[in-house]
Write a protein that holds these residues in place. Structure first.
Motif, short mmCIF file in Angstrom:
data_model
loop_
_atom_site.label_atom_id
_atom_site.label_comp_id
_atom_site.label_asym_id
_atom_site.label_seq_id
_atom_site.Cartn_x
_atom_site.Cartn_y
_atom_site.Cartn_z
N TYR A 181 0.83 -1.21 0.00
CA TYR A 181 0.00 0.00 0.00
C TYR A 181 0.87 1.26 0.00
CZ TYR A 181 -3.18 3.58 1.75
OH TYR A 181 -3.88 4.74 1.91
N GLU A 182 1.91 1.28 0.84
CA GLU A 182 2.81 2.44 0.88
C GLU A 182 3.49 2.66 -0.46
OE1 GLU A 182 5.49 1.75 4.07
OE2 GLU A 182 4.05 2.32 5.65
N LEU A 183 3.88 1.57 -1.12
CA LEU A 183 4.50 1.71 -2.44
C LEU A 183 3.52 2.29 -3.46
CD1 LEU A 183 6.62 -1.56 -2.81
CD2 LEU A 183 7.45 0.80 -2.74
N LYS A 184 2.26 1.88 -3.38
CA LYS A 184 1.25 2.42 -4.31
C LYS A 184 1.05 3.92 -4.08
CE LYS A 184 -1.38 -1.84 -5.02
NZ LYS A 184 -2.70 -2.51 -4.84
N TYR A 188 1.85 6.89 -6.73
CA TYR A 188 0.90 7.90 -7.19
C TYR A 188 1.44 9.32 -6.98
CZ TYR A 188 -2.56 4.12 -7.33
OH TYR A 188 -3.23 2.97 -7.61
N ARG A 189 2.01 9.55 -5.81
CA ARG A 189 2.53 10.88 -5.52
C ARG A 189 3.78 11.18 -6.37
NH1 ARG A 189 0.42 13.45 -1.11
NH2 ARG A 189 -1.17 12.27 0.01
N LEU A 190 4.59 10.17 -6.59
CA LEU A 190 5.76 10.37 -7.45
C LEU A 190 5.34 10.70 -8.87
CD1 LEU A 190 8.85 10.22 -7.72
CD2 LEU A 190 8.59 7.79 -8.29
N ALA A 191 4.27 10.07 -9.35
CA ALA A 191 3.78 10.34 -10.70
C ALA A 191 3.31 11.79 -10.84
CB ALA A 191 2.63 9.39 -11.05
N ALA A 226 6.40 20.65 -2.98
CA ALA A 226 5.75 19.39 -3.36
C ALA A 226 6.65 18.20 -3.05
CB ALA A 226 5.39 19.42 -4.84
N PHE A 227 7.94 18.37 -3.25
CA PHE A 227 8.88 17.28 -3.00
C PHE A 227 8.98 16.96 -1.52
CE2 PHE A 227 13.23 15.89 -2.04
CZ PHE A 227 13.27 14.70 -2.77
N PHE A 228 9.17 17.99 -0.69
CA PHE A 228 9.42 17.74 0.73
C PHE A 228 8.14 17.53 1.54
CE2 PHE A 228 13.43 19.88 -0.39
CZ PHE A 228 14.31 18.96 0.14
N ILE A 229 6.99 17.94 1.02
CA ILE A 229 5.74 17.80 1.78
C ILE A 229 4.86 16.68 1.24
CG2 ILE A 229 3.60 18.97 2.44
CD1 ILE A 229 5.11 21.57 2.52
N GLU A 230 4.79 16.58 -0.09
CA GLU A 230 3.88 15.62 -0.70
C GLU A 230 4.56 14.32 -1.08
OE1 GLU A 230 0.85 16.10 -0.56
OE2 GLU A 230 0.78 18.24 -0.11
N LEU A 231 5.89 14.26 -1.10
CA LEU A 231 6.57 13.05 -1.55
C LEU A 231 7.44 12.43 -0.46
CD1 LEU A 231 7.03 11.18 -3.97
CD2 LEU A 231 9.01 12.58 -4.58
N VAL A 232 8.34 13.22 0.12
CA VAL A 232 9.30 12.67 1.08
C VAL A 232 8.62 11.98 2.27
CG1 VAL A 232 11.12 13.27 2.72
CG2 VAL A 232 11.14 14.24 0.41
#
Length: 357
Positions: A181-184, A188-191, A226-232
């Protein structure tokens, strides 16, 4: 914009206003990104898994029912044991009281004839034997109850171990599903964030010095957010390996980038030192020259000229002429456009000795 306008107050206000625009633009882009994330189905259908989803319900219900049944039997035996213990205690007390009375009676009675044939003694002895038999009966029942309780405790321990094994298996299945689930979610967020990062890098490389650079920097701030809040925060952990490896990769790339920047700087300075002083002087940006003057640095080689003394005219490191003497007698920084004494334009004269490399 002319050199005389470059460091004017309107120019500084323009820089401040540009950065304000960049920050405000980044804030609104972040708000838009939050709305997009809110309205998009980032999480896989059904939301994150829970441990209860991976429990074998049929087996779990059977084990729970068996444990409940054993507990009921244990409770019933406990109640029965309490009743029997109370009866055995009363019987033991009755026997002790009767025995003590019999002994007192024997001690005070004057026996005549054959005492063994005395009906009173025989009757009292039989009564004591009956009371003793009652005590033994209750004690035997109590011992039987204890044996049954021990057998139930063994069965309860076995059922508890089976329940623990089932829960451990369910927890293991949950761990595997949760990692998927975490990978999915991360995928999605990486995309979403990866294209934003790539666009931000491309814009910074191509248009960071363009007329509308505040929007380029604003988009870059939005990409970093977006990188540090929505992805990392959604980067899978996997025991810490993934985050450590990502940190190593980012450190390597950042280190390589900084080393290349420094090497380009060194190569550029080495190339500049091979040019004539007039060419080097004409290549110096006015804002850079003013900044270097405030720090007492040579705007060409970036080294301190102050070690040559307060009255130094040339840079002792690269030989660039830094100060000019005006016709009015005023001493001016060679990159000043006008004399600080008479206001006439500063004219750069002799270049001094060239430095051979």
């Amino acid at each position: 914009m002319t050199t005389s306008q470059a460091s004017s107050r309107p120019a500084r206000l323009y820089q401040i206003a540009s950065w304000i625009i960049a920050v405000i633009f980044a804030v609104f882009l972040n708000m838009l990104g939050n709305l997009v994330i809110r309205d998009m189905e980032f999480a896989p259908h059904g939301g994150p898994p829970t441990p209860e989803q991976f429990v074998n319900q049929a087996t779990s219900q059977q084990l729970d029912a068996r444990r409940h049944e054993l507990q009921l039997q244990q409770d019933a035996l406990t109640g029965k044991q309490e009743t029997i213990s109370a009866a055995a205690t009363r019987a033991g007390k009755d026997y002790a009281d009767a025995k003590e009375a019999f002994q007192n009676w024997i001690a005070t009675r004057t026996a005549t004839g054959n005492g063994a044939q005395d009906p009173d003694i025989i009757a009292r002895t039989r009564k004591l034997d009956a009371l003793q038999a009652t005590v033994a009966k209750w004690e035997k029942q109590r011992d039987g109850i204890s044996d049954e309780q021990h057998a139930l405790e063994v069965q309860q321990t076995q059922v508890s171990e089976q329940i623990d094994q089932e829960q451990a298996a369910a927890q293991e299945r949950f761990g595997v599903a949760n990692q998927r689930y975490e990978l999915k979610v991360f995928g999605y967020r990486l995309a979403l964030t990866l294209p934003i990062l790539l666009i931000a890098v491309w814009l910074f490389i191509r248009f960071r010095k363009a007329r509308y650079w505040p929007f380029v920097y604003g988009f870059g701030l939005f990409a970093l957010s977006a990188f540090f809040i929505e992805l990392v925060p959604y980067l899978p952990n996997f025991g810490g390996y993934v985050r450590v490896l990502v940190g190593i990769v980012l450190t390597v790339f950042a280190g390589i980038y900084l080393l290349r920047v420094f090497q380009r700087y060194v190569d550029r300075k080495r190339e500049e030192m091979q040019r004539s002083q007039s060419d080097r002087a004409s290549a110096v940006d006015y804002d850079k020259a003013l900044s270097a003057y405030g720090k007492k640095l040579c705007p060409s080689c970036d080294k301190s000229y102050g070690v040559g003394g307060e009255g130094a005219t040339f840079c002792i490191h690269c030989g660039l002429k830094l100060f000019e003497q005006c016709g009015c007698g005023g001493r001016n920084f060679a990159f000043f456009p006008f004399c600080n004494q008479c206001g006439n334009p500063v004219v750069r004269t002799g270049a001094g000795n060239e430095i051979s490399q």
